[in-house]
Design a protein around this motif. Structure first.
Motif, PDB file in Angstrom:
ATOM      1  N   VAL B 289       0.898  -1.340   0.511  1.00 35.73           N
ATOM      2  CA  VAL B 289       0.231   0.368   0.250  1.00 35.73           C
ATOM      3  C   VAL B 289       0.524   0.856   0.046  1.00 35.73           C
ATOM      4  N   VAL B 290       0.467   2.335  -1.148  1.00 32.20           N
ATOM      5  CA  VAL B 290       1.666   2.926  -1.011  1.00 32.20           C
ATOM      6  C   VAL B 290       0.888   4.780  -1.087  1.00 32.20           C
ATOM      7  N   SER B 291       1.019   5.796  -0.872  1.00 28.92           N
ATOM      8  CA  SER B 291       0.931   6.982  -1.555  1.00 28.92           C
ATOM      9  C   SER B 291       0.321   7.412  -2.633  1.00 28.92           C
ATOM     10  N   TYR B 292      -0.363   7.866  -2.747  1.00 26.34           N
ATOM     11  CA  TYR B 292      -1.195   8.119  -4.124  1.00 26.34           C
ATOM     12  C   TYR B 292       0.550   8.926  -5.378  1.00 26.34           C
ATOM     13  N   GLU B 293       0.608   9.959  -4.106  1.00 31.61           N
ATOM     14  CA  GLU B 293       1.664  10.298  -4.746  1.00 31.61           C
ATOM     15  C   GLU B 293       2.522   9.493  -5.675  1.00 31.61           C
ATOM     16  N   PRO B 294       3.425   8.630  -5.607  1.00 35.56           N
ATOM     17  CA  PRO B 294       4.802   7.897  -6.063  1.00 35.56           C
ATOM     18  C   PRO B 294       3.998   6.699  -6.688  1.00 35.56           C
ATOM     19  N   PHE B 295       2.710   6.855  -6.794  1.00 38.02           N
ATOM     20  CA  PHE B 295       1.565   5.276  -7.825  1.00 38.02           C
ATOM     21  C   PHE B 295       1.325   6.232  -8.915  1.00 38.02           C
ATOM     22  N   PHE B 296       1.122   8.029  -8.532  1.00 39.00           N
ATOM     23  CA  PHE B 296       0.726   8.433  -9.752  1.00 39.00           C
ATOM     24  C   PHE B 296       1.675   9.539 -10.555  1.00 39.00           C
ATOM     25  N   TYR B 297       2.593   9.478  -9.706  1.00 38.93           N
ATOM     26  CA  TYR B 297       3.508  11.048 -10.147  1.00 38.93           C
ATOM     27  C   TYR B 297       4.502  10.553  -9.799  1.00 38.93           C
ATOM     28  N   PRO B 298       5.746   9.148 -10.187  1.00 37.70           N
ATOM     29  CA  PRO B 298       7.042   8.941  -9.642  1.00 37.70           C
ATOM     30  C   PRO B 298       7.692  10.017  -9.780  1.00 37.70           C
ATOM     31  N   LEU B 299       7.738  10.833 -11.177  1.00 36.56           N
ATOM     32  CA  LEU B 299       8.663  11.305 -11.943  1.00 36.56           C
ATOM     33  C   LEU B 299       8.665  12.944 -11.403  1.00 36.56           C
ATOM     34  N   ASP B 300       7.112  13.536 -10.698  1.00 32.15           N
ATOM     35  CA  ASP B 300       6.380  14.632  -9.825  1.00 32.15           C
ATOM     36  C   ASP B 300       8.106  15.184  -8.464  1.00 32.15           C
ATOM     37  N   ALA B 301       8.478  13.906  -8.391  1.00 30.59           N
ATOM     38  CA  ALA B 301       8.997  14.134  -7.698  1.00 30.59           C
ATOM     39  C   ALA B 301      11.065  14.635  -7.604  1.00 30.59           C
ATOM     40  N   ILE B 302      11.029  14.620  -8.415  1.00 33.87           N
ATOM     41  CA  ILE B 302      12.183  15.464  -9.393  1.00 33.87           C
ATOM     42  C   ILE B 302      11.714  16.517  -9.888  1.00 33.87           C
ATOM     43  N   LEU B 303      11.855  17.348  -9.650  1.00 39.11           N
ATOM     44  CA  LEU B 303      12.075  19.119 -10.927  1.00 39.11           C
ATOM     45  C   LEU B 303      12.526  18.882 -11.744  1.00 39.11           C
ATOM     46  N   HIS B 304      11.964  19.586 -12.660  1.00 39.84           N
ATOM     47  CA  HIS B 304      13.152  19.845 -13.393  1.00 39.84           C
ATOM     48  C   HIS B 304      14.143  18.302 -14.381  1.00 39.84           C
ATOM     49  N   TRP B 305      13.248  17.149 -14.437  1.00 40.54           N
ATOM     50  CA  TRP B 305      13.993  16.154 -14.558  1.00 40.54           C
ATOM     51  C   TRP B 305      14.364  16.058 -15.949  1.00 40.54           C
ATOM     52  N   ASN B 306      13.530  16.929 -16.559  1.00 41.33           N
ATOM     53  CA  ASN B 306      13.852  17.453 -18.695  1.00 41.33           C
ATOM     54  C   ASN B 306      15.132  17.444 -18.510  1.00 41.33           C
ATOM     55  N   LYS B 307      15.957  17.940 -17.322  1.00 37.35           N
ATOM     56  CA  LYS B 307      17.195  18.071 -17.714  1.00 37.35           C
ATOM     57  C   LYS B 307      18.019  16.969 -17.680  1.00 37.35           C
ATOM     58  N   GLY B 308      17.731  16.355 -17.525  1.00 40.08           N
ATOM     59  CA  GLY B 308      18.535  15.190 -17.542  1.00 40.08           C
ATOM     60  C   GLY B 308      18.744  14.771 -19.536  1.00 40.08           C
ATOM     61  N   TYR B 309      18.099  14.928 -19.838  1.00 40.20           N
ATOM     62  CA  TYR B 309      17.806  14.954 -21.623  1.00 40.20           C
ATOM     63  C   TYR B 309      19.303  15.878 -21.741  1.00 40.20           C
ATOM     64  N   GLY B 310      19.676  16.578 -21.761  1.00 36.22           N
ATOM     65  CA  GLY B 310      20.289  17.906 -22.104  1.00 36.22           C
ATOM     66  C   GLY B 310      20.273  18.954 -22.957  1.00 36.22           C
ATOM     67  N   LYS B 311      20.425  20.112 -22.753  1.00 37.55           N
ATOM     68  CA  LYS B 311      19.756  20.731 -23.205  1.00 37.55           C
ATOM     69  C   LYS B 311      19.342  20.540 -24.695  1.00 37.55           C
ATOM     70  N   ASN B 312      19.976  19.714 -25.740  1.00 33.20           N
ATOM     71  CA  ASN B 312      19.364  19.878 -26.792  1.00 33.20           C
ATOM     72  C   ASN B 312      17.357  18.764 -26.662  1.00 33.20           C
ATOM     73  N   GLY B 313      16.866  18.739 -25.630  1.00 39.08           N
ATOM     74  CA  GLY B 313      16.273  18.380 -25.566  1.00 39.08           C
ATOM     75  C   GLY B 313      15.334  16.699 -26.038  1.00 39.08           C
ATOM     76  N   PHE B 314      14.331  16.496 -25.453  1.00 39.97           N
ATOM     77  CA  PHE B 314      14.135  14.935 -26.222  1.00 39.97           C
ATOM     78  C   PHE B 314      12.883  15.878 -26.943  1.00 39.97           C
ATOM     79  N   VAL B 315      11.831  14.634 -27.238  1.00 40.42           N
ATOM     80  CA  VAL B 315      10.712  13.879 -28.152  1.00 40.42           C
ATOM     81  C   VAL B 315      10.209  13.168 -27.573  1.00 40.42           C
TER      82      VAL B 315
END
Lengths: 243, 444
Positions: B289-315
């Protein structure tokens, strides 16, 4: 529940301040011109935070009605926050007296008029807190913004004197000097992101200042030092700068 | 004010004149005073859907207008984000009827993209839960629309990518919950056959989604972890949690500090990640049994995770193909593993039926993958587009940044009706985005 009066409640900064106090379970009196515009804000604060909110019509420029406004409030709030203000385009203010006058009324004389009345009341009761939102622009006049700046400077001096007067009555007076804030007022300006605060940060800072009874706050800490540097430049040099 | 804006994929980057508003009275001057524009919320679509010469930022138009706590009906201005909505509704025993994998989208964005969630096969997309919408159309009128009134406008607004006008207010029905927790089950699948039969076996679960390893070939092809969930009842909670079953989770967030150099993401690092992710579940089946947060929004815990793809961005590439086209899914996964174009986030889900004018979901398999922008990527994705089209599928516009108009016009149904509605409410293409121009929806 304690009660806060927000004067000039339609601005982005006022919304943030209202939310910050509502989050901490303060009831609110929101005062503004054409106040029915703020019905959505009223429902928002009531639903999100479970506090009471009332809307009251108030015009900073209509000084002859300020006493009536204040004394007809259902409750005289424990905290009064004066948020209204107006920043003109410097160039048009130089050329049109109406713009300059509007700036002086909104940022100085209108604020002084209503705060005089509130100060009397708080002094008699020997309690209460007054918060005035001024600006770092009031700390030294610069050619790009001195009409606004001089009105804010007057307000800073007023708040300082008021604080001095009300100290024996245990009434706190807080001067807020936000640096750049991302609001409708500044939406046409290019602001350096690092130096610019979100309205939400101002909201939190004002609440904390009231809680800690701070006299003067700058929201982002480095503005204190930036303004200190700007103020120590000798006038002989300062007058030659393009600022 | 002109500024450089990109959405979540950091590709493309555009200079847009951003205008915001917070009061009703600002709306008319806003649309009369600006050129072609599109509404923009929190910028969590991935590509160019909310980029235009002018963007109307809705973020300050974020007030809660009414909350019927008895019947679970919530009315808000369109700029409120779902994370703010959750903070209001969860303590009162209500939950979002449908939520995507991030809570940092706005309500207006949820409507314009007609977002789907892990419960699509049971509850449909977001539009199934809307009571009514107020929308500002190009001539300055505010029109109320719903499945009963102004039906054409309602249908073209849900999933219509903001092209019918500026969504102002949304009333929608919430889901009753007893607790803020999810009873979660994870089941490992050794290959694609197994994961597909697991989806079938567990289709009565309200929430289901699978993480899939796209780089594995041979007997491990398509190895996955199926993640299932149900809202937990009070009885299913530990004693400690039972006293405050609707407590909001703590805000534990870390911020991704900088753009990673793009070479860090390559076939080997993705392989290593996939290996660890798959083998972290030692048992075949895990129940907790887990909180709704990690179940629905695992990546929201890392703000700006999109930067992991570098400055050229990703699709992000997300498609859906009909259930009977399982071969298409295999073909696409084979191409990806052959080319070594791996993705950290590869998510597989089975959609249920959906009848709508322009929304993305349809009954079938949907796969979402992230690819860093690099040489050769776009021609590779063009190849995948062909396969999707051949098998009767389509691409999700909210994630798209590069599809050719030909693919779009041949894969989405009802475009004639959609265009007719746009021409009725937005005749001069006042509302247009770089996406709608690229797909020739609004090119004069």
């Amino acid at each position: 529940m304690p009660n806060v009066l927000i004067l000039g409640a339609s601005s982005d900064m006022a919304v943030a301040i209202a939310r910050s106090f509502a989050r901490n379970k303060y009831d609110l009196e929101l005062a503004a011109r054409r106040v029915s515009r703020l019905e959505p804000l009223k429902s928002d604060l009531m639903i999100r935070y479970g506090v009471n909110v009332i809307l009251v019509e108030f015009d900073a420029a209509d000084t002859s009605h300020h006493a009536l406004f204040y004394h007809s409030l259902l409750v005289q709030a424990d905290i009064s926050i004066c948020v209204f203000g107006y920043m003109p385009d410097q160039h048009s203010a130089q050329q049109q007296w109406e713009e300059t006058e509007k700036t002086i009324i909104s940022n100085y004389s209108g604020a002084v008029s209503i705060l005089n009345i509130i100060a009397e009341d708080y002094e008699k009761k020997k309690q209460g807190t007054i918060v005035g939102i001024s600006s770092v622009a009031g700390l030294r006049g610069r050619q790009s913004n001195y009409i606004y700046g001089s009105a804010k400077a007057g307000f800073i001096a007023y708040l300082s004197g008021l604080r001095n007067r009300l100290y024996p009555a245990h009434v706190g007076v807080i001067t807020v000097l936000p640096g750049f804030v991302r609001t409708r007022m500044t939406s046409g300006l290019k602001l350096p992101p690092f130096l610019t605060a979100d309205p939400a940060e101002v909201g939190i800072a004002v609440f904390e200042a009231v809680r800690k009874k701070t006299d003067i706050i700058y929201v982002k800490w480095f503005w204190r030092w930036i303004m200190m540097l700007i103020r120590i430049v000798p006038e002989a040099i300062f007058k030659k700068l393009k600022m | 004010m002109n500024k450089k804006i990109a959405n979540w994929g950091n590709y493309p980057v555009a200079v847009c004149d951003e205008i915001d508003f917070s009061l009703e009275e600002q709306l008319l001057p806003l649309i009369q005073g600006s050129g072609p524009a599109i509404a923009r919320g929190n910028g969590r679509c991935y590509g160019d859907a909310s980029l235009s010469e002018t963007t109307y930022s809705t973020l300050k138009y974020d007030k809660v207008l009414a909350f019927d706590t008895q019947n679970g009906l919530l009315t808000c201005q369109a700029g409120i984000t779902l994370d703010q909505v959750l903070e209001i509704i969860v303590p009162m025993g209500w939950f979002l009827p449908v939520t995507p994998g991030t809570k940092f989208i706005t309500l207006g964005g949820a409507v314009a993209s007609d977002v789907h969630g892990k419960n699509h096969h049971v509850d449909g997309a977001f539009s199934s839960h809307i009571a009514d919408i107020d929308i500002l159309v190009a001539d300055g009128r505010v029109i109320n629309c719903s499945p009963e009134f102004n039906i054409d406008l309602f249908e073209a607004t849900c999933g219509g990518m903001g092209l019918t006008g500026l969504i102002l207010r949304v009333s929608f029905r919430l889901k009753k919950i007893e607790t803020a927790y999810i009873r979660q089950k994870q089941v490992k699948a050794a290959n694609l056959e197994e994961i597909i039969s697991l989806f079938e076996q567990y289709r009565h679960y309200t929430y289901s989604v699978a993480w899939i390893d796209c780089l594995k070939k041979g007997k491990d092809f398509g190895r996955s972890i199926l993640i299932l969930g149900e809202h937990a009842t009070v009885n299913e909670l530990s004693n400690k949690r039972q006293s405050t079953p609707l407590l909001l989770p703590d805000k534990k967030q870390i911020t991704f500090p900088v753009n990673l150099p793009s070479f860090i993401l390559n076939m080997y690092t993705v392989r290593a990640f996939n290996f660890l992710y798959y083998h972290k579940n030692i048992k075949r089946e895990i129940n907790r049994v887990v909180s709704y947060e990690p179940f629905f929004y695992p990546l929201d815990a890392i703000l700006h995770w999109n930067k992991g793809y570098g400055k050229n961005g990703f699709v992000q590439y997300q498609f859906v193909i009909p259930l009977e086209s399982r071969k298409g899914l295999i073909e696409i996964l084979t191409r990806i593993s052959d080319r070594g174009m791996g993705s950290f986030l590869a998510v597989l889900k089975v959609f249920g039926k959906q009848q709508s004018m322009i929304s993305f979901p349809m009954e079938g398999y949907t796969l979402a993958l992230d690819f860093p922008v690099r040489n050769g990527l776009f021609s590779f994705l063009d190849e995948l587009d062909r396969i999707v089209l051949n098998y009767g599928g389509r691409i999700y516009l909210s994630k798209d940044a590069r599809m050719n108009p030909e693919i779009f016009w041949n894969s989405y149904g009802n475009l004639d009706r959609f265009m007719e509605t746009i021409r009725k409410y937005n005749p001069d293409y006042k509302f247009r985005s770089f996406l709608s121009d690229r797909l020739l929806l609004t090119k004069n």
